[in-house]
Design a protein around this motif. Structure first.
Motif, PDB file in Angstrom:
ATOM      1  N   TYR A 124       2.750   8.423  -6.773  1.00  0.00           N
ATOM      2  CA  TYR A 124       4.219   8.440  -6.731  1.00  0.00           C
ATOM      3  C   TYR A 124       4.695   7.357  -5.775  1.00  0.00           C
ATOM      4  O   TYR A 124       4.358   7.353  -4.585  1.00  0.00           O
ATOM      5  N   VAL A 125       5.475   6.421  -6.320  1.00  0.00           N
ATOM      6  CA  VAL A 125       6.095   5.375  -5.508  1.00  0.00           C
ATOM      7  C   VAL A 125       7.598   5.461  -5.742  1.00  0.00           C
ATOM      8  O   VAL A 125       8.073   5.255  -6.867  1.00  0.00           O
ATOM      9  N   ASN A 126       8.321   5.782  -4.689  1.00  0.00           N
ATOM     10  CA  ASN A 126       9.739   6.099  -4.814  1.00  0.00           C
ATOM     11  C   ASN A 126      10.536   4.994  -5.518  1.00  0.00           C
ATOM     12  O   ASN A 126      11.329   5.270  -6.415  1.00  0.00           O
ATOM     13  N   GLU A 127      10.338   3.743  -5.119  1.00  0.00           N
ATOM     14  CA  GLU A 127      11.105   2.641  -5.708  1.00  0.00           C
ATOM     15  C   GLU A 127      10.856   2.526  -7.210  1.00  0.00           C
ATOM     16  O   GLU A 127      11.785   2.284  -7.997  1.00  0.00           O
ATOM     17  N   GLU A 141      -4.142   0.306  -2.067  1.00  0.00           N
ATOM     18  CA  GLU A 141      -3.390  -0.617  -2.909  1.00  0.00           C
ATOM     19  C   GLU A 141      -3.295  -0.024  -4.311  1.00  0.00           C
ATOM     20  O   GLU A 141      -4.153   0.773  -4.722  1.00  0.00           O
ATOM     21  N   TYR A 142      -2.247  -0.413  -5.022  1.00  0.00           N
ATOM     22  CA  TYR A 142      -2.078   0.127  -6.370  1.00  0.00           C
ATOM     23  C   TYR A 142      -1.676  -0.977  -7.329  1.00  0.00           C
ATOM     24  O   TYR A 142      -1.199  -2.044  -6.938  1.00  0.00           O
ATOM     25  N   LYS A 158       0.827  -1.199   0.000  1.00  0.00           N
ATOM     26  CA  LYS A 158       0.000   0.000   0.000  1.00  0.00           C
ATOM     27  C   LYS A 158       0.868   1.258   0.000  1.00  0.00           C
ATOM     28  O   LYS A 158       2.025   1.237   0.421  1.00  0.00           O
ATOM     29  N   VAL A 159       0.285   2.364  -0.499  1.00  0.00           N
ATOM     30  CA  VAL A 159       0.955   3.647  -0.525  1.00  0.00           C
ATOM     31  C   VAL A 159      -0.102   4.723  -0.312  1.00  0.00           C
ATOM     32  O   VAL A 159      -1.297   4.502  -0.599  1.00  0.00           O
ATOM     33  N   TYR A 160       0.306   5.873   0.201  1.00  0.00           N
ATOM     34  CA  TYR A 160      -0.658   6.932   0.476  1.00  0.00           C
ATOM     35  C   TYR A 160      -1.133   7.573  -0.826  1.00  0.00           C
ATOM     36  O   TYR A 160      -0.327   7.948  -1.688  1.00  0.00           O
ATOM     37  N   CYS A 161      -2.451   7.711  -0.972  1.00  0.00           N
ATOM     38  CA  CYS A 161      -3.041   8.362  -2.141  1.00  0.00           C
ATOM     39  C   CYS A 161      -3.546   9.743  -1.727  1.00  0.00           C
ATOM     40  O   CYS A 161      -4.443   9.853  -0.876  1.00  0.00           O
ATOM     41  N   PRO A 162      -2.995  10.810  -2.298  1.00  0.00           N
ATOM     42  CA  PRO A 162      -3.416  12.168  -1.922  1.00  0.00           C
ATOM     43  C   PRO A 162      -4.835  12.493  -2.386  1.00  0.00           C
ATOM     44  O   PRO A 162      -5.432  13.456  -1.902  1.00  0.00           O
ATOM     45  N   TYR A 163      -5.363  11.707  -3.304  1.00  0.00           N
ATOM     46  CA  TYR A 163      -6.728  11.936  -3.793  1.00  0.00           C
ATOM     47  C   TYR A 163      -7.752  11.262  -2.881  1.00  0.00           C
ATOM     48  O   TYR A 163      -8.776  11.845  -2.530  1.00  0.00           O
TER      49      TYR A 163
END
Length: 338
Positions: free
Chosen positions: A46-49, A13-14, A2-7
């Motif tokens: 945006y996912v850094n990796e 999950e992505y 999971k990653v934070y979604c600003p929307y």
């Protein structure tokens, strides 16, 4: 994962979707990038990796196509002069973290890359920048003295080695004009410039084929002008005429006008000669250049083995015993120009 979604304003999950990536900084890249997409709102995330891997791929292709300097090139420059990132930054006049960023994989602009590459390739230009930085008080005196002392030491040792090779070659190869050097005294500087000129015109010039180029040039010159061009003496060797005593090896070590590149192949080691493109033909007459150009034209598209076989059909090689000096009297019958 999971990653934070600003929307959606929460962790989501992505999924990853591949998209074409066509251009970077005005250069056609024609690759792809992976994009993280929110499974709930379907917006790009945006996912850094993922972005780091995209950048690595794009930067690598861009560097190759735009001829951009690599991080290791900058590291090598610093190690050569034993200077820190901060000291190199001060010398170049860049922003405080610029060199650090480039060594970590950041991509310089084309102009900055060309500028750094110029200083890497040209020691004198780099030393000029060091002196300027010291005069402007951008670097400390101990940095200035350390760089100059190492540069002077390197230049002296290199110059001494090159001068010693030249003295040795002149002693071994120079002889009174006779039939074995085409009635011409050795002109080593002329030889160096001719080799550099040939290498600039011939791709993959090997030492083996270079011997034949020089021999044919001198023989054709004697055929047409009754005098050779270089003053070299040649002898019969297994693969054709070569510079006497195999001194082509020492000649290849002279690096003012060209450089030597030793390559390991399946069939053994091969030595190539690469021009520095700084040859000077002022001491070569028009008639001599015509002869040189004619031999280049006749041989440049032939393989090394083909050139050797051609030389084996010449009387100069056929009628001379192994290791014997080749007389220029054989120049009167050259198959290469029939």
């Amino acid at each position: 994962m999971k990653v934070y979604c600003p929307y959606c304003k929460k962790e989501v999950e992505y999924k990853v979707k591949k998209r074409d990536f066509k251009e970077f900084r005005g250069i056609e890249i024609d690759t792809y990038e992976n994009i993280a997409i929110c499974k709930e709102c379907h917006q790009d995330l945006y996912v850094n990796e993922i972005e780091e891997k995209n950048n690595e791929r794009i930067y690598e292709i861009y560097r190759e196509k735009a001829n951009i300097i690599k991080p290791q090139d900058i590291i090598n420059l610093r190690e050569k002069y034993d200077i820190s990132q901060r000291e190199l930054t001060a010398i170049l006049g860049f922003g405080k973290m610029t060199i650090n960023r480039y060594e970590r994989g950041g991509v310089p602009t084309k102009s900055q890359s060309d500028y750094i590459k110029l200083l890497i390739d040209n020691d004198d230009k780099f030393i000029e920048k060091v002196k300027e930085a010291y005069q402007k008080k951008n670097i400390k005196e101990r940095t200035y003295e350390r760089i100059l002392s190492e540069e002077i030491e390197n230049n002296i040792s290199k110059k001494e080695v090159q001068d010693n090779i030249r003295r040795y070659l002149k002693f071994v190869l120079n002889r009174k004009p006779d039939i074995y050097n085409g009635y011409k005294s050795l002109e080593l500087e002329k030889v160096e410039n001719i080799i550099s000129y040939i290498a600039s015109k011939v791709k993959n010039l090997t030492i083996t084929s270079l011997n034949k180029y020089l021999w044919y040039i001198d023989m054709l010159s004697f055929n047409q002008r009754a005098v050779a061009i270089t003053g070299l003496t040649y002898q019969n060797q297994k693969f054709g005429p070569t510079i006497i005593y195999k001194k082509y090896d020492e000649i290849s070590l002279l690096d003012d006008k060209y450089k030597r590149e030793d390559i390991e192949t399946e069939n053994g080691n091969t030595t190539k000669i690469i021009s520095n493109n700084n040859f000077n033909l002022d001491k070569i007459s028009n008639s001599e250049k015509e002869i040189i150009d004619m031999i280049i034209k006749l041989l440049k598209n032939k393989k090394v083995t083909d050139i050797s076989e051609m030389s084996h059909r010449e009387d100069g090689w056929k009628k001379t015993e192994r290791f014997e000096k080749i007389s220029f009297e054989y120049a009167m019958k050259l198959n290469i120009v029939k």
